[in-house]
Design a protein around this motif. Structure first.
Motif: not given
Length: 620
Positions: A212-216, A525-529, A538-541, A567-569
């Motif tokens: 379950r993933r939530v995109q703000p 985000v995905f700092s280690h891929q 998967y936390g907000p960027g 909050n998306r970059s």
């Protein structure tokens, strides 16, 4: 309940007591596929314990992925486990090795080579093991071992087909990690086990459905206007210079420069190629621009993986730039560009060849390998990949170099070449998975207004934590630092209620124009891929600036008030803060795996007045 064990709830704990050595199971009531399980457990006496994930019903009984936490004197392990209908073990098979910076394991290609790390799909190379601490380190390697008859923190993640286990925050990659393909288990509940001759207790049990993933909803601060100048993943850094000498600052990020004032036209510096967000790390970790050749045209330094190359401006010619490898030995993921030696030209501070160093070009031959000055002893390799800063710590007018391991005091001019005096201070946090302490670029400025430069830094580029370290002096002038936390993990009370991990890119700038520097930092985000090597991948960027507020009633005389920029970059490895259009407002430029962004600061922007609980929210 299944098998020969009694289970009860007692004082917030789940307690299991075996009725026989074979023991039994407590099957939870919420089936999951991709799951995160966390708890504290205590195994007493001759207890054996563990847990099974994706516990599936089969004709013969149950089958799932079993994590053995305590099995008498045997070490922990990960297995495909089969049980009969009474909960008795039928068969266990060790899982194949699994882990690394990937979300799922795939079979190696048919032509896989036998050499270590070769022939594996991209991202499945072996992680570099921990190689010890540098000399005089202020850190001590934590004890990750299991503590019998004591509470042991536990975290288990089974996502896709990789099982990852941490006991006492122990390094990822131990015997309890493995590959759990769908023929082993696909979907089912978690089941707790106890056997042997003692009892097990679990407390603070938490389950998370990773599917379950939530995109703000996208939010941008009212203080800024966003411009997205590239949609793809080309780099983790940005810089600015007047590339075409038209009097307007241009932006350089990865393989491109973008021409101001509208930044819609770009050209290649070198051949461009997008990076796969899930399985690759960009080669363009660091960008910086300055006229190092002295011909009046800004050149560009780009860290291509670990080496750093100088690209020489072709002086308006419509072609790609000539490349010169000037610093081939950089091992740190952070490089800081400051005038270290006071000659008016920016040098580069980095970690390379096992030492904290700085380098500058030979003015007579700037495209030749640069002159490197090592300021530390040897031993700063893998353990010092993150966190670096430059600033005057002791107030003598000379730039010192700061790292999560302390600071090095620059010698007076004329002093013979050699290591600078070292002052050990723990300015970072030991990472959960071992490796390198420290975060991003470290800010050196007077936070509380007492005339002494303090240090503001993220504590873990691949974990949690943001803090400022207050400089103090005793009567004899000896320098020490006191830590003041700004933001920790989700279990703590953080400034403005803001929490995020992977603080890998940061900078210092006076965002609100009050004359006091502020701290800008974001999540890489995905700092280690795309993997669960880092917490909350998967936390907000998010990208925030933390306003420095001097307050005599706050610990240390200052507090940091967070304000969301976007909050998306997120952020890459660096953040650029500069007034691009000379309107008096600081603009912020980031380059991430979401693309390259300009956040245009609005002149005369006012600080929004909000309640404490709403400080992390942008203005409408």
């Amino acid at each position: 309940m299944l098998g020969e064990a009694d289970w009860r709830a007692e004082n917030g704990e789940i307690v299991g007591t075996p009725r026989s050595a074979a023991g039994g199971w407590l099957i939870l009531d919420h089936p999951l596929q991709d799951v995160q399980f966390a708890a504290n457990f205590r195994c007493t006496g001759g207890c054996r314990t563990g847990l099974m994930l994706r516990s599936q019903s089969r004709p013969e009984g149950l089958r799932g992925v079993y994590v053995s936490l305590r099995d008498g004197e045997n070490p922990a392990g990960a297995f495909a486990l089969s049980l009969d209908s009474q909960g008795r073990e039928l068969k266990r098979e060790p899982l194949k090795p699994g882990g690394g910076m990937v979300r799922f394991m795939t079979p190696p290609p048919a032509n896989a080579q036998g050499a270590a790390g070769m022939g594996r799909p991209l991202g499945q190379r072996r992680r570099i093991p921990f190689r010890g601490l540098p000399p005089d380190s202020p850190y001590a390697r934590p004890d990750y071992s299991y503590k019998p008859n004591e509470w042991n923190p536990l975290e288990v993640i089974l996502d896709a087909n990789i099982l990852r286990v941490w006991v006492n925050d122990g390094p990822e990659g131990g015997t309890t990690n493995g590959q759990a393909d769908e023929d082993i288990a696909n979907y089912g509940p978690v089941a707790l086990y106890v056997g042997g001759s003692g009892e097990v207790r679990f407390k603070q049990i938490e389950l998370k459905d990773l599917g379950r993933r939530v995109q703000p909803d996208e939010r941008i601060s009212s203080r800024f206007r966003m411009q997205h100048i590239n949609d793809f993943y080309y780099g983790w850094s940005a810089t600015a210079a007047d590339i075409n000498r038209d009097g307007i600052l241009d932006i350089i990020s990865g393989p491109f420069y973008y021409l101001g004032p509208d930044y819609r036209v770009s050209r290649e510096i070198y051949l461009s190629r997008t990076t796969d967000v899930s399985t690759q790390l960009t080669s363009a970790m660091v960008n910086f621009a300055y006229d190092y050749t002295g011909d009046g045209w800004p050149d560009v330094l780009i860290a291509s993986g670990r080496p750093m190359s100088l690209y020489v401006n072709p002086k308006g010619e419509a072609r790609r730039w000539d490349k010169y490898n000037v610093l081939p030995t950089i091992s740190s993921e952070i490089a800081v560009f400051r005038d270290v030696d006071g000659d008016g030209k920016p040098d580069v501070a980095f970690v390379g060849d096992g030492a904290v160093s700085w380098a500058s070009p030979d003015a007579a031959n700037p495209t030749a390998p640069w002159i490197v000055h090592q300021v530390s002893q040897q031993g700063y390799g893998v353990a010092a990949q993150h966190g670096l800063g430059v600033g005057d710590i002791n107030g003598d007018g000379r730039m010192d170099i700061v790292s999560p391991h302390g600071w090095w005091e620059q010698r007076r001019k004329g002093t013979p070449e050699g290591p600078w005096p070292y002052h050990p201070v723990a300015l970072g946090r030991w990472p959960r998975a071992g490796g390198s302490v420290g975060g991003a670029e470290m800010g050196v400025y007077d936070v509380n207004g007492d005339g002494l430069n303090d240090i503001v830094t993220s504590l873990g580029a691949h974990g949690w934590g943001l803090a400022w370290f207050e400089q103090k002096r005793d009567k004899g002038g000896a320098i020490s630092f006191t830590e003041h936390m700004i933001m920790d993990d989700y279990s703590t009370k953080n400034s403005g209620g803001v929490t995020f991990s992977e603080l890998h890119g940061s900078t210092v700038a006076d965002i609100d124009g009050d004359g006091i520097p502020d701290f800008v930092v974001g999540k890489r985000v995905f700092s280690h891929q795309e993997s669960y090597v880092d917490p909350d991948p998967y936390g907000p960027g998010v990208l925030y600036w933390f306003r420095t507020v001097r307050n005599s009633k706050a610990p240390g005389g200052a507090e940091f008030v967070p304000e969301l920029i976007h909050n998306r970059s997120g952020a890459g490895s660096t953040v650029l803060a500069v007034d691009l259009n000379k309107d008096g407002a600081i603009d912020i430029v980031t380059s991430t795996n979401r693309g390259t962004f300009i956040f245009w600061g609005k002149p005369n922007g006012k600080v929004e007045r909000r309640t404490k609980l709403d400080l992390h929210k942008p203005a409408e």
